[in-house]
Write an enzyme that holds these catalytic residues in place. Structure first.
Site, PDB file in Angstrom:
ATOM      1  N   SER A  47       0.833  -1.197   0.000  1.00 54.06           N
ATOM      2  CA  SER A  47       0.000   0.000   0.000  1.00 54.06           C
ATOM      3  C   SER A  47       0.873   1.255   0.000  1.00 54.06           C
ATOM      4  O   SER A  47       1.653   1.470  -0.923  1.00 54.06           O
ATOM      5  CB  SER A  47      -0.965  -0.053   1.194  1.00 54.06           C
ATOM      6  OG  SER A  47      -1.995   0.901   1.047  1.00 54.06           O
ATOM      7  N   ASP A  99     -10.086  -5.538  -3.557  1.00 57.25           N
ATOM      8  CA  ASP A  99      -9.500  -4.510  -2.694  1.00 57.25           C
ATOM      9  C   ASP A  99     -10.369  -3.251  -2.762  1.00 57.25           C
ATOM     10  O   ASP A  99     -10.539  -2.671  -3.839  1.00 57.25           O
ATOM     11  CB  ASP A  99      -8.078  -4.218  -3.208  1.00 57.25           C
ATOM     12  CG  ASP A  99      -7.296  -3.259  -2.340  1.00 57.25           C
ATOM     13  OD1 ASP A  99      -7.896  -2.351  -1.743  1.00 57.25           O
ATOM     14  OD2 ASP A  99      -6.057  -3.408  -2.291  1.00 57.25           O
ATOM     15  N   HIS A 139      -7.389  -5.977   0.733  1.00 55.80           N
ATOM     16  CA  HIS A 139      -6.198  -5.166   1.001  1.00 55.80           C
ATOM     17  C   HIS A 139      -5.463  -5.605   2.274  1.00 55.80           C
ATOM     18  O   HIS A 139      -4.493  -4.990   2.676  1.00 55.80           O
ATOM     19  CB  HIS A 139      -6.642  -3.696   1.142  1.00 55.80           C
ATOM     20  CG  HIS A 139      -5.549  -2.679   0.970  1.00 55.80           C
ATOM     21  ND1 HIS A 139      -4.986  -2.374  -0.252  1.00 55.80           N
ATOM     22  CD2 HIS A 139      -4.920  -1.873   1.874  1.00 55.80           C
ATOM     23  CE1 HIS A 139      -4.067  -1.431  -0.089  1.00 55.80           C
ATOM     24  NE2 HIS A 139      -3.992  -1.111   1.185  1.00 55.80           N
TER      25      HIS A 139
END
Length: 282
Positions: free
Chosen positions: A149, A226, A260
């Site tokens: 991320s 995600d 995620h």
């Protein structure tokens, strides 16, 4: 520079440790986690740096990703720093989860009141490797970098801004084009100021468009489910387009049903360590 050991646990025949030190770049105490594989007891080992995402500390990766077994098998040291300076008593540092504490974005801030402490880019690329190379059995010629991320963004920019420094790079659900997404625009406005031309040097898509170093083999895993992909925070298509224009090899895998979270990272971390081992152990 003095290191204080915070914890040490035997794991996959090696040791998972955490250390604290006074950072000259960040002007505060910082912690980092380091996994020392069994091979480190007898010889120098290559190092994989792991950069975590928003809200994380040095703990998230080492407790949730399950990276130690593959690192043990391939003889790789893994270093996982914190994601930002802590306890700097800057007004507003704890007001939001995506800016300030836990959200350093791996840039060197140029704006008040952040510029004294928020220098995560220099910390990760310069201070931390110096510290690791002088205190542990690390091979200074063999470094790679990965992250998730915000940390995936960090890994990509560190590799693209320093041609040849890292043998390989990989990322899980990286923020690929921060100047075009809400997270990046908020962070860059605060840390780097209103002049958007200064933002470009920390944007992987822009950096890929002008990359001219040795061949860099990029591996990216992205969960199809995600929530931040569908919210246009990650924008991997923009990076892939830039890389294909510059003929930078990217393996991009859209993983069906994954989100995620660290469950996603746990599912594919072995592939990433194997990817890096190919270059680090060459």
């Amino acid at each position: 520079m003095a290191l204080t050991q915070v914890s040490s646990n035997k794991c996959s025949d090696g040791y998972q440790k955490v250390f604290e030190h006074d950072s000259s770049e960040l002007k505060c105490k910082m912690k980092f986690a380091i996994y020392l594989p069994p091979k480190a007891e007898s010889s120098k080992c290559p190092v994989l740096y792991w950069l975590s995402g928003l809200t994380c500390t040095e703990q998230n990766f080492i407790t949730k990703a399950g990276s130690q077994q593959a690192a043990s098998e391939h003889g790789i040291i893994i270093v996982a720093p914190d994601t930002s300076p802590r306890g700097c008593n800057i007004e507003g540092e704890d007001e939001s989860w995506d800016f300030g504490t836990g959200a350093g974005f791996y840039v060197n801030a140029t704006q008040e009141p952040w510029k004294t402490n928020y220098r995560m880019y220099s910390y990760v690329t310069e201070e931390l490797p110096r510290l690791i190379n002088s205190n542990f059995p690390a091979d200074p010629e063999k470094m790679s970098i990965s992250g998730h991320s915000m940390g995936g963004h960090g890994a990509l920019i560190c590799a693209l801004k320093n041609p040849g420094k890292y043998k390989s790079v990989s990322a899980f659900a990286p923020i690929c084009n921060p100047i075009q997404c809400a997270w990046g625009q908020k962070a860059f406005s605060g840390y780097l100021g209103p002049d958007k031309s200064t933002w470009e040097s920390y944007d992987a898509t822009v950096l890929a468009e002008s990359y001219s170093g040795p061949e860099l083999d990029i591996l990216i895993d992205q969960g199809r489910d995600d929530q931040f992909l569908s919210a246009s925070q990650l924008l991997p298509d923009n990076l892939i387009a830039a890389c294909s224009k510059k003929k930078i090899p990217v393996v991009f895998r859209l993983q069906q049903g994954y989100d995620h979270s660290y469950y996603f990272i746990f599912s594919f971390i072995n592939d990433h360590i194997k990817h890096h081992a190919k270059y680090l152990n060459a």
